[in-house]
Design an enzyme around this catalytic site. Sequence first.
Site, short mmCIF file in Angstrom:
data_model
loop_
_atom_site.label_atom_id
_atom_site.label_comp_id
_atom_site.label_asym_id
_atom_site.label_seq_id
_atom_site.Cartn_x
_atom_site.Cartn_y
_atom_site.Cartn_z
N HIS A 191 0.81 -1.22 0.00
CA HIS A 191 0.00 0.00 0.00
C HIS A 191 0.84 1.27 0.00
O HIS A 191 0.38 2.32 -0.44
CB HIS A 191 -1.02 -0.05 1.13
CG HIS A 191 -2.11 -1.03 0.83
ND1 HIS A 191 -2.12 -2.31 1.30
CD2 HIS A 191 -3.18 -0.93 0.00
CE1 HIS A 191 -3.17 -2.94 0.81
NE2 HIS A 191 -3.82 -2.13 0.03
N GLU A 433 -10.97 -11.30 -3.94
CA GLU A 433 -9.51 -11.18 -3.78
C GLU A 433 -8.95 -12.29 -2.90
O GLU A 433 -7.77 -12.27 -2.54
CB GLU A 433 -9.14 -9.79 -3.23
CG GLU A 433 -9.91 -9.36 -2.02
CD GLU A 433 -9.55 -7.95 -1.55
OE1 GLU A 433 -8.56 -7.38 -2.02
OE2 GLU A 433 -10.27 -7.43 -0.69
N ASP A 457 -4.34 -8.88 -3.94
CA ASP A 457 -4.49 -9.89 -2.90
C ASP A 457 -4.73 -11.28 -3.49
O ASP A 457 -4.26 -12.27 -2.93
CB ASP A 457 -5.62 -9.51 -1.94
CG ASP A 457 -5.14 -8.49 -0.92
OD1 ASP A 457 -4.06 -8.70 -0.35
OD2 ASP A 457 -5.82 -7.48 -0.71
N ARG A 467 2.82 -9.73 -0.77
CA ARG A 467 2.88 -8.66 -1.76
C ARG A 467 3.82 -7.52 -1.35
O ARG A 467 4.12 -6.66 -2.17
CB ARG A 467 1.47 -8.12 -2.04
CG ARG A 467 0.81 -7.50 -0.82
CD ARG A 467 -0.67 -7.25 -1.05
NE ARG A 467 -0.95 -5.91 -1.53
CZ ARG A 467 -2.16 -5.40 -1.63
NH1 ARG A 467 -3.22 -6.12 -1.30
NH2 ARG A 467 -2.34 -4.18 -2.06
N CYS A 504 -9.72 -4.48 -10.38
CA CYS A 504 -9.15 -3.25 -9.83
C CYS A 504 -7.77 -3.46 -9.21
O CYS A 504 -7.27 -2.60 -8.49
CB CYS A 504 -10.09 -2.62 -8.80
SG CYS A 504 -10.38 -3.66 -7.37
C1 PEP Z 1 -6.42 -5.82 -4.43
O1 PEP Z 1 -6.19 -6.54 -3.46
O2 PEP Z 1 -6.17 -6.14 -5.61
C2 PEP Z 1 -7.02 -4.49 -4.22
C3 PEP Z 1 -7.35 -3.74 -5.24
O3 PEP Z 1 -7.15 -4.06 -2.93
P1 PEP Z 1 -5.92 -3.44 -2.07
O4 PEP Z 1 -4.76 -3.24 -3.01
O5 PEP Z 1 -6.40 -2.18 -1.48
O6 PEP Z 1 -5.66 -4.52 -1.06
MG MG Z 2 -7.01 -6.09 -1.52
#
Ligand code: PEP
Ligand code: MG
Length: 590
Positions: A191, A433, A457, A467, A504
């Site tokens: 993040h 996810e 995820d 990740r 996404c």
């Molecule tokens: C994901 O996990 O792909 C996602 C878009 O959510 P985040 O990156 O906020 O965990």
């Molecule tokens: Mg996620």
Amino acid sequence: MEQLKGIAVSPGVVIGRVFVVDEERRRIPKRLVPAGQAAIEHERLWKALGAAIGELNLLSERTRGKFGHDAAEIFIAHVRMLSDATLTRPMHELIDNERVTAEFAVWRVFQDLMAQFAALPDPTIHTKIDDLRDLSMRVLRQLIGEHRSRLNTLNHQAVVVAPDLTPSQTAAFNRQHVLAFATDLGGKTSHTAIFARALGIPAVVGLNRLTELAVDGQDIIIDGDRGIVVLGPDEHVIDEYQSYMETRKTIQLSLGEIAKLPAVTTDGTPIKIVANIEFPEEIAQVLKFGGEGVGLYRTEYLYLTSDTEPTEEDHFIAYKKAVELSEGRLLTIRTVDLGADKYTQARAENPERNPFLGLRSIRYCLQNLGMFKTQLRALLRASHFGPIKVMFPLIMNTVEFRQARMLLNDAMEDLEEEGIPFDRTIETGMMVEVPAAAIMANTFAREAGFFSIGTNDLVQYTLAVDRTNERVANLFNPFHPAVIKMIRNVVRAADAGKIPVSCCGESAGDPDFALLLMGLGLRTLSVTSSSIPVLKRMVRSVSIQQCERLAKKALTLDSDTAIAVLCRDHARKIIPEAFEGRTDEHSPSA
Ligand code: PEP
Ligand code: MG
């Protein structure tokens, strides 16, 4: 000059000066002092050692009074060590010989000693390492003070270099001053990285030894396109990078022209390109880049940018603003996804052993109903001002989805009783996810109003690859056949259940992966706003049949590398300019 290769996480190139931030003092930046200033550093060192010894004497007396002589012995031993010239002499020598600060000298000598202890075969000696660490921190506190974030003292333009940065530290960056950042740890879908892209700050992570090598104030180049960092670049390299930056600007300008054109394939299939945002203010930029709305609004950043928990009013103001800026376009607001690598300050003090598998996201919300209801009420209140879709993250069983839905219904009843208006028909959907949700997509398609596939995820949990961990970053591959088959399964389930589905995850913004997603049947892609122009150009240059043929071929291959190469070669032919910044192997000087 030193060139390091890391992971490119946020595009852009910056030439600037190093500013080292090491909150945990795993490393003290090597700062040089002018020749005449050595006496001051010697004096600072004496004072710090003396103050630390004073502290230890006091501590040993108190301990003796409470727990007896044996317990106090540890502090007496520490005093002996700090008074021992075999420990302190090398510190003074470093100040004289290398013209370093007192804190660097202290840190270096203790580090060397700890390394020597660790190399000895006798395990009882290893227990002394903690004592040494403790002792070094005690002296360092005297020299550089208690936990005052060095970031708060940055008052000029610089490139932040750190072992690691949390999303909240990144959120607190002063954009006037932080030109770019580079860290020893981290991964592309962490993040912190996502946040860097949202803020438009060029960044490279996973550089291992950068903090150790970098010297405060030194010249540095951050190449966020290729994941390269150059420390102390020579004139030749600076010239090359400057001309690269000019070329880059021209490409960006030509992509800007595409913003107003529709995202339609050559055979007339519309692809909806929307954006992932962290703040409502980003919506203006999304529209400027030609995005058609918001596919993912990560609301947890409301928590990460403030020391106190947001009130219902704080939530409401943010969501109402997002609704107003969206002017009726798609606006998918995700409920808070705290935990894992997004801890609030209070929770960070009580870390979990395995945070990505812990009390994260919807699980955290369902255990903190007061907090969750506050958000749901604010979302509903904002829905009165324009269309909102509510999305629940990390759903892995139907009970979680039903509970979340029920809480939304409760909030609706409360608002109704209070006479507060909201949109009764508000849609609720879920992120797919977690592999469990992807495999059970058919079941979920009967409950959820829409799906959004989160590859960040989904890849992490399917391949068991953290990740955020640079050591396994090469294994984080969304092209893995298992991931692709799961995506296909989710799209088929959504089609059968007649519900919309989008993707996404960060990879949706990569032209090669986007080609594959379109071939697998996805018609909505939600990406970082800066990826929109390239993606749009790619969509406008390809037919759906081409994408479908590519996906069909990919599904016959059994290796992630083979699929990645297939898609990359294909995308490179369609949109070569998208890969000018992604020739990971070479810097302009290579
Ligand atoms: C994901 O996990 O792909 C996602 C878009 O959510 P985040 O990156 O906020 O965990
Ligand atoms: Mg996620």
